[in-house]
Design a protein around this motif. Structure first.
Motif, PDB file in Angstrom:
ATOM      1  N   PHE A 409      49.930  42.427 -28.598  1.00  0.00           N
ATOM      2  CA  PHE A 409      49.071  43.535 -28.181  1.00  0.00           C
ATOM      3  C   PHE A 409      49.605  44.864 -28.705  1.00  0.00           C
ATOM      4  O   PHE A 409      48.849  45.704 -29.214  1.00  0.00           O
ATOM      5  CB  PHE A 409      48.988  43.540 -26.651  1.00  0.00           C
ATOM      6  N   ARG A 410      50.917  45.052 -28.630  1.00  0.00           N
ATOM      7  CA  ARG A 410      51.508  46.333 -29.045  1.00  0.00           C
ATOM      8  C   ARG A 410      51.345  46.600 -30.530  1.00  0.00           C
ATOM      9  O   ARG A 410      51.401  47.746 -30.969  1.00  0.00           O
ATOM     10  CB  ARG A 410      52.992  46.356 -28.670  1.00  0.00           C
ATOM     11  N   LYS A 411      51.151  45.562 -31.324  1.00  0.00           N
ATOM     12  CA  LYS A 411      51.024  45.745 -32.770  1.00  0.00           C
ATOM     13  C   LYS A 411      49.728  46.443 -33.169  1.00  0.00           C
ATOM     14  O   LYS A 411      49.555  46.805 -34.328  1.00  0.00           O
ATOM     15  CB  LYS A 411      51.136  44.394 -33.473  1.00  0.00           C
ATOM     16  N   TYR A 412      48.822  46.625 -32.228  1.00  0.00           N
ATOM     17  CA  TYR A 412      47.581  47.349 -32.504  1.00  0.00           C
ATOM     18  C   TYR A 412      47.779  48.868 -32.429  1.00  0.00           C
ATOM     19  O   TYR A 412      46.877  49.621 -32.783  1.00  0.00           O
ATOM     20  CB  TYR A 412      46.492  46.927 -31.513  1.00  0.00           C
ATOM     21  N   PHE A 413      48.959  49.309 -31.961  1.00  0.00           N
ATOM     22  CA  PHE A 413      49.184  50.735 -31.710  1.00  0.00           C
ATOM     23  C   PHE A 413      50.271  51.314 -32.615  1.00  0.00           C
ATOM     24  O   PHE A 413      51.318  50.697 -32.803  1.00  0.00           O
ATOM     25  CB  PHE A 413      49.617  50.968 -30.255  1.00  0.00           C
ATOM     26  N   ALA A 414      50.007  52.499 -33.143  1.00  0.00           N
ATOM     27  CA  ALA A 414      51.038  53.327 -33.766  1.00  0.00           C
ATOM     28  C   ALA A 414      51.116  54.600 -32.935  1.00  0.00           C
ATOM     29  O   ALA A 414      50.084  55.212 -32.636  1.00  0.00           O
ATOM     30  CB  ALA A 414      50.697  53.643 -35.215  1.00  0.00           C
ATOM     31  N   VAL A 415      52.310  55.004 -32.547  1.00  0.00           N
ATOM     32  CA  VAL A 415      52.473  56.076 -31.557  1.00  0.00           C
ATOM     33  C   VAL A 415      53.353  57.188 -32.106  1.00  0.00           C
ATOM     34  O   VAL A 415      54.380  56.924 -32.747  1.00  0.00           O
ATOM     35  CB  VAL A 415      53.096  55.528 -30.250  1.00  0.00           C
ATOM     36  N   LEU A 485      48.640  59.741 -29.712  1.00  0.00           N
ATOM     37  CA  LEU A 485      49.353  61.004 -29.914  1.00  0.00           C
ATOM     38  C   LEU A 485      49.598  61.665 -28.562  1.00  0.00           C
ATOM     39  O   LEU A 485      48.663  61.838 -27.778  1.00  0.00           O
ATOM     40  CB  LEU A 485      48.530  61.944 -30.805  1.00  0.00           C
ATOM     41  N   ASP A 486      50.852  62.019 -28.314  1.00  0.00           N
ATOM     42  CA  ASP A 486      51.208  62.683 -27.052  1.00  0.00           C
ATOM     43  C   ASP A 486      51.602  64.126 -27.361  1.00  0.00           C
ATOM     44  O   ASP A 486      52.694  64.400 -27.849  1.00  0.00           O
ATOM     45  CB  ASP A 486      52.369  61.932 -26.385  1.00  0.00           C
ATOM     46  N   GLU A 487      50.662  65.046 -27.075  1.00  0.00           N
ATOM     47  CA  GLU A 487      50.885  66.479 -27.326  1.00  0.00           C
ATOM     48  C   GLU A 487      51.307  66.722 -28.778  1.00  0.00           C
ATOM     49  O   GLU A 487      52.166  67.558 -29.050  1.00  0.00           O
ATOM     50  CB  GLU A 487      51.957  67.025 -26.366  1.00  0.00           C
ATOM     51  N   ALA A 517      44.491  60.704 -27.693  1.00  0.00           N
ATOM     52  CA  ALA A 517      45.364  61.866 -27.845  1.00  0.00           C
ATOM     53  C   ALA A 517      45.460  62.634 -26.535  1.00  0.00           C
ATOM     54  O   ALA A 517      44.439  63.032 -25.963  1.00  0.00           O
ATOM     55  CB  ALA A 517      44.863  62.776 -28.955  1.00  0.00           C
ATOM     56  N   ILE A 518      46.689  62.824 -26.070  1.00  0.00           N
ATOM     57  CA  ILE A 518      46.932  63.746 -24.962  1.00  0.00           C
ATOM     58  C   ILE A 518      46.997  65.145 -25.554  1.00  0.00           C
ATOM     59  O   ILE A 518      47.817  65.424 -26.438  1.00  0.00           O
ATOM     60  CB  ILE A 518      48.243  63.412 -24.242  1.00  0.00           C
ATOM     61  N   THR A 519      46.139  66.016 -25.103  1.00  0.00           N
ATOM     62  CA  THR A 519      46.083  67.360 -25.686  1.00  0.00           C
ATOM     63  C   THR A 519      45.468  68.349 -24.709  1.00  0.00           C
ATOM     64  O   THR A 519      44.633  67.989 -23.872  1.00  0.00           O
ATOM     65  CB  THR A 519      45.263  67.347 -26.994  1.00  0.00           C
TER      66      THR A 519
END
Length: 556
Positions: A409-415, A485-487, A517-519
């Motif tokens: 599951f985690r392989k679907y995400f780039a952070v 994306l976190d801030e 995206a956290i923004t």
């Protein structure tokens, strides 16, 4: 020393241990044979029976010396090999388990891991080198006692009694020394915490000298003083024990020379042989005593490493260990979260998010806002598995995500996290496609700041905004379908922040990337498909149409 055996024996193997023991026995016996032959020749000289050069004794001494040199060298090389195996095997073993551990639990043991790798493994490795002398000394001691018994059974009994008295004194005193060493080891962990505070919090300390002074005076100096005191107490105890043994043996030697040799009517050659062997025996016992503190430290270190190993074993996450993308559930279509909750409680505070329901479809750009401490990052961490949700369900393409398949599951995400860390290379087996790399560098306007050669970055020494641009480029290179994306935009200058939302984000979205995206950049919310607000741990969907390019930033 069962702790050392449990930790070391699996590394060196039984054959390696047997080879080590064999070389130690031969080396110890060759040392004893040298002293034995020396006393024999001295006896012949005293009796006047050695007036010519005797080839047989030259041959005996030459053989003994050659055997000693060969075994000592072989033992030293074997010991070096074993110590390196111990050091690197334990380091790599710990780091492998760290890399496969649960983030939430691992984050609480960072200091323990650092202390184990930087201190405990070093202590264990040093002790393995000292085992050569310790083991040889034991062989020589046993051999010397056996030889003394052949000279005089009465003096052997007296000598054995003196040795038992010294060992008993040493044993009972060593318990207190062990406690002091244990306390000193615990203070090593405190020192590592203080070191991390200095290195990681240097900017805050630089801005306020009083904070730096408080940390140094009340933490670092106090830690150093306590560690120093416990080390001195332990060292003094071992020195006192060693001196006690030496004094007992010196008294025994004096009594043999001045009393027992006369009372028991010893021949001069037997007195010389006995005294000579006693002096050699004393040296072996002193070696054992000198190595004993190191072995006690090694025992403490081994206990800590075994405990850490058991703890890390509990934290292991399920992983197939593959580095390729290999999207198990096919091309990303949609993600759904139902009833997700998470909470933590400490003495200082408690916090909870949820229950949260959330859905994400392919190609969407979703913005999340909220005040500081509202739970935005906690929610993202739960989604990614960094923090384990206590309740709720997560499904991807209608596939329920269980702990056993979470790595897929985690392989679907780039952070790109808010506290982004840049590695000095792109961590992938294949060489990065050059044209794609250059395209993204140019798009993010850092093509003149950094280059890539065989996946190695020319530099990571960039401004905070440029570092985040580079981190996002690296994330995009991974070609994973969902970008989190976190801030991210908070560190960008106004020009590039505008370019990101108005130009770059639409381009990346058209290339197939989905964004969470956290923004707080509310003037750009209308570029997203959905907008959510987190307040007091609860997720609310907001009307995105009310935000225009003239909107104000409510949470900045």
């Amino acid at each position: 020393m069962k702790e050392l055996n449990k930790l070391i024996l699996p590394i060196i193997g039984r054959s390696g241990a047997l080879k080590y023991i064999f070389l130690g026995v031969v080396s110890g016996l060759s040392s004893f044979l040298f002293i034995n032959q020396t006393t024999i020749v001295i006896g012949l000289l005293i009796d006047g029976k050695l007036n010519t050069i005797r080839r047989e004794y030259l041959l005996i001494f030459a053989t003994i010396i050659l055997i000693f040199v060969w075994t000592k060298r072989s033992l030293s090389l074997t010991s070096m090999d074993i110590s390196l195996k111990i050091s690197w095997t334990l380091r790599t073993r710990i780091l492998k388990k760290v890399l496969n551990a649960n983030y939430y639990q691992l984050s609480k043991r960072i200091t323990d891991i650092q202390t184990a790798i930087l201190s405990d493994i070093g202590v264990l490795t040093s002790a393995s080198l000292g085992i050569i002398d310790f083991f040889i000394a034991i062989i020589v001691t046993v051999s010397c006692f056996t030889y003394l018994a052949t000279i005089s059974i009465q003096l052997f009994i007296i000598t054995f009694f003196v040795a038992v008295l010294g060992v008993s004194t040493y044993y009972f005193s060593s318990k207190a020394n062990m406690r002091n060493l244990q306390k000193r080891r615990e203070l090593e962990g405190d020192f590592q915490t203080n070191l991390n505070n200095v290195l990681n919090g240097f900017k805050q300390l630089f801005m306020d000298d009083s904070k730096a002074s408080y940390l140094f005076r009340n933490k670092i100096v106090q830690n150093a003083k306590e560690s120093f005191d416990y080390s001195v107490k332990a060292g003094t105890g071992y020195i006192n024990n060693q001196m006690t043994g030496q004094i007992l043996f010196y008294i025994l030697i004096a009594l043999v020379l001045l009393v027992f040799s006369i009372v028991l009517n010893f021949e001069s050659k037997n007195v010389v042989a006995f005294i000579f062997t006693l002096l050699y025996l004393l040296g072996s016992i002193e070696t054992i005593m000198a190595q004993f503190p190191n072995l006690m430290k090694a025992k403490i270190a081994a206990n800590k490493l075994l405990g850490l190993n058991d703890e890390l074993e509990k934290y292991q996450k399920n992983s197939n260990g593959k580095s390729s993308i290999n999207l198990r559930f096919g091309e990303f279509e949609h993600l759904e979260i139902r009833g997700l909750t998470f909470s933590y409680h400490t003495q200082e505070e408690s916090f909870k998010i949820g229950p949260i329901n959330f859905a994400l479809a392919k190609g969407e750009i979703i913005f999340i806002n909220g005040a500081n401490g509202s739970g935005k990052t906690t929610f993202i961490y739960n989604l990614l598995g960094l923090l384990p949700p206590q309740k709720g369900e997560i499904s991807l393409n209608n596939n329920p995500i269980t702990p056993e398949i979470h790595s897929d599951f985690r392989k679907y995400f780039a952070v790109v996290f808010s506290d982004v860390y840049l590695f000095n290379e792109v961590l992938k087996e294949d060489v990065v496609e050059f044209n794609l790399w250059q395209y993204y560098l140019t798009l993010f306007e850092i093509e003149k700041k950094v280059t890539l050669k065989k996946n190695k970055l020319s530099t990571t020494d960039l401004s905070s905004g440029q570092r985040k641009r580079l981190a996002l480029v690296v994330a995009l290179i991974e070609q994973k379908p969902i970008i989190v994306l976190d801030e991210w935009a908070a560190d960008q200058d106004p020009y590039f922040r505008n370019k990101f939302y108005t130009e770059i984000l639409p381009i990346l979205n058209s290339n197939g990337f989905t964004f969470i995206a956290i923004t707080h950049d509310d003037r750009y919310y209308h570029y997203g498909a959905k907008l959510f607000r987190i307040e007091d741990g609860l997720l609310y969907k907001e009307n995105i149409e009310k935000y225009t390019a003239n909107g104000s930033n409510l949470f900045s």
